[in-house]
Write a protein that holds these residues in place. Structure first.
Motif, PDB file in Angstrom:
ATOM      1  N   SER A   1       2.664   1.686  -3.212  1.00 10.10           N
ATOM      2  CA  SER A   1       1.829   2.069  -4.346  1.00 10.10           C
ATOM      3  C   SER A   1       1.455   3.548  -4.253  1.00 10.10           C
ATOM      4  O   SER A   1       1.448   4.247  -5.272  1.00 10.10           O
ATOM      5  CB  SER A   1       0.597   1.186  -4.446  1.00 10.10           C
ATOM      6  N   TYR A   2       1.222   4.052  -3.021  1.00 10.73           N
ATOM      7  CA  TYR A   2       0.980   5.504  -2.893  1.00 10.73           C
ATOM      8  C   TYR A   2       2.216   6.287  -3.340  1.00 10.73           C
ATOM      9  O   TYR A   2       2.109   7.251  -4.098  1.00 10.73           O
ATOM     10  CB  TYR A   2       0.624   5.867  -1.452  1.00 10.73           C
TER      11      TYR A   2
ATOM     12  N   TRP B   1       2.913   1.234 -10.704  1.00  9.41           N
ATOM     13  CA  TRP B   1       1.917   1.542  -9.672  1.00  9.41           C
ATOM     14  C   TRP B   1       0.700   0.651  -9.826  1.00  9.41           C
ATOM     15  O   TRP B   1       0.179   0.114  -8.850  1.00  9.41           O
ATOM     16  CB  TRP B   1       1.486   3.008  -9.776  1.00  9.41           C
TER      17      TRP B   1
ATOM     18  N   MET C   1       0.828  -1.201   0.000  1.00  9.10           N
ATOM     19  CA  MET C   1       0.000   0.000   0.000  1.00  9.10           C
ATOM     20  C   MET C   1       0.867   1.257   0.000  1.00  9.10           C
ATOM     21  O   MET C   1       0.685   2.165  -0.815  1.00  9.10           O
ATOM     22  CB  MET C   1      -0.872   0.027   1.254  1.00  9.10           C
TER      23      MET C   1
ATOM     24  N   LEU D   1      -5.303  -8.086  -0.006  1.00  7.83           N
ATOM     25  CA  LEU D   1      -6.340  -7.650   0.939  1.00  7.83           C
ATOM     26  C   LEU D   1      -7.493  -8.635   0.951  1.00  7.83           C
ATOM     27  O   LEU D   1      -8.023  -9.011   2.000  1.00  7.83           O
ATOM     28  CB  LEU D   1      -6.820  -6.261   0.521  1.00  7.83           C
TER      29      LEU D   1
ATOM     30  N   LEU E   1      -0.694  -1.871  -7.054  1.00  8.83           N
ATOM     31  CA  LEU E   1      -2.050  -1.714  -6.511  1.00  8.83           C
ATOM     32  C   LEU E   1      -2.847  -3.005  -6.662  1.00  8.83           C
ATOM     33  O   LEU E   1      -3.530  -3.449  -5.728  1.00  8.83           O
ATOM     34  CB  LEU E   1      -2.752  -0.575  -7.243  1.00  8.83           C
TER      35      LEU E   1
ATOM     36  N   LEU F   1      -6.453 -11.687   2.793  1.00  9.99           N
ATOM     37  CA  LEU F   1      -6.406 -11.438   4.235  1.00  9.99           C
ATOM     38  C   LEU F   1      -7.801 -11.473   4.833  1.00  9.99           C
ATOM     39  O   LEU F   1      -8.007 -11.940   5.952  1.00  9.99           O
ATOM     40  CB  LEU F   1      -5.757 -10.066   4.481  1.00  9.99           C
ATOM     41  N   ARG F   2      -8.786 -10.967   4.072  1.00  7.93           N
ATOM     42  CA  ARG F   2     -10.163 -10.995   4.576  1.00  7.93           C
ATOM     43  C   ARG F   2     -10.681 -12.412   4.670  1.00  7.93           C
ATOM     44  O   ARG F   2     -11.464 -12.741   5.559  1.00  7.93           O
ATOM     45  CB  ARG F   2     -11.093 -10.200   3.657  1.00  7.93           C
TER      46      ARG F   2
END
Lengths: 153, 153
Positions: free
Chosen positions: A91-92, A136, A88, A147, A140, A150-151
């Protein structure tokens, strides 16, 4: 545990990491082939960020290649969280670098090309910004897939 | 259900949305007080993005104020996912706009202030970029808190 394509330890994830490595290295190379980038803050920032993204993506490329070929998937939630937050943040940072480079190059081209950068140099800067945008995008994508994984853990 | 401070429907979340609204409006105002921004792509992009961020944050400000004062918290996971993805997208966009504006302003100042922008105009652009960074920071914070809440649901 579900298998999420594109996340850590899958072959799609390996492809994403490979794309990230290739495009960030290409961006750095296009920027550094001439040493004129020292004059502009935005270009120095791009070089710094790509210097962070390349080792990160090479490390995860090695981890992914290991998981794919040895079939041993290291999926502790804590490790996944660290990888996710690194992705994260990077990527920002790489989006910021790509946007700065693109806007500065655009301004240099507008301000009468010849006096600030030759056409060849300017198109090299443009290519570098485009590669940074692609890098990027890949970073992303892999952070979103991680993510998701992970959920589901 | 856990109460995550800073997420949707809490008073800290209301404060975050308020900061987001104030800073994005300030960024737009500083940029638009003179109409010279049409000359630069990066500045037009900032104005476009802020024109998206302001209605979004005002809407969520109203939702948060309603939840805080009426004590009725609308927390379906689907609605939270929509808000989270909107926050994510807008935070990426506003970071990109802030970085472009900052780097273009820096370049304009470097390239001999007087000829491209007066000192007053340049400092106004710098303030606008700083406000856009603050707005990005608030929107990132509230998206992280909402992500936390979504995980605990």
């Amino acid at each position: 545990m579900d298998e999420v394509p594109g996340s850590l330890g899958t072959s799609a994830g390996l492809a994403l990491r490979l794309g990230q490595t290739v495009f960030s290295s290409a961006s750095l190379l296009y920027m550094c082939l001439d040493v004129e980038f020292y004059s502009y803050t935005a270009f120095c920032y791009l070089v710094t960020v790509m210097g962070l993204v390349i080792p990160w993506s090479i490390t995860l490329l090695v981890v992914d290649a290991y998981s794919v070929f040895v079939k041993c998937v290291p999926r502790q939630p804590r490790m996944l969280s660290i990888i996710l937050s690194g992705d994260m943040v990077l990527s920002y940072l790489s989006l910021a670098a790509a946007c700065s480079t693109a806007s500065v190059t655009d301004l240099l081209l507008d301000a009468g090309g010849g006096s600030y950068c030759t056409a060849k140099l300017c198109s090299r800067y443009q290519l570098s910004a485009a590669m940074a945008f692609l890098s990027w995008f890949f970073s992303l994508t892999s952070s979103l897939f991680n993510l998701w994984l992970l959920r589901s853990l």
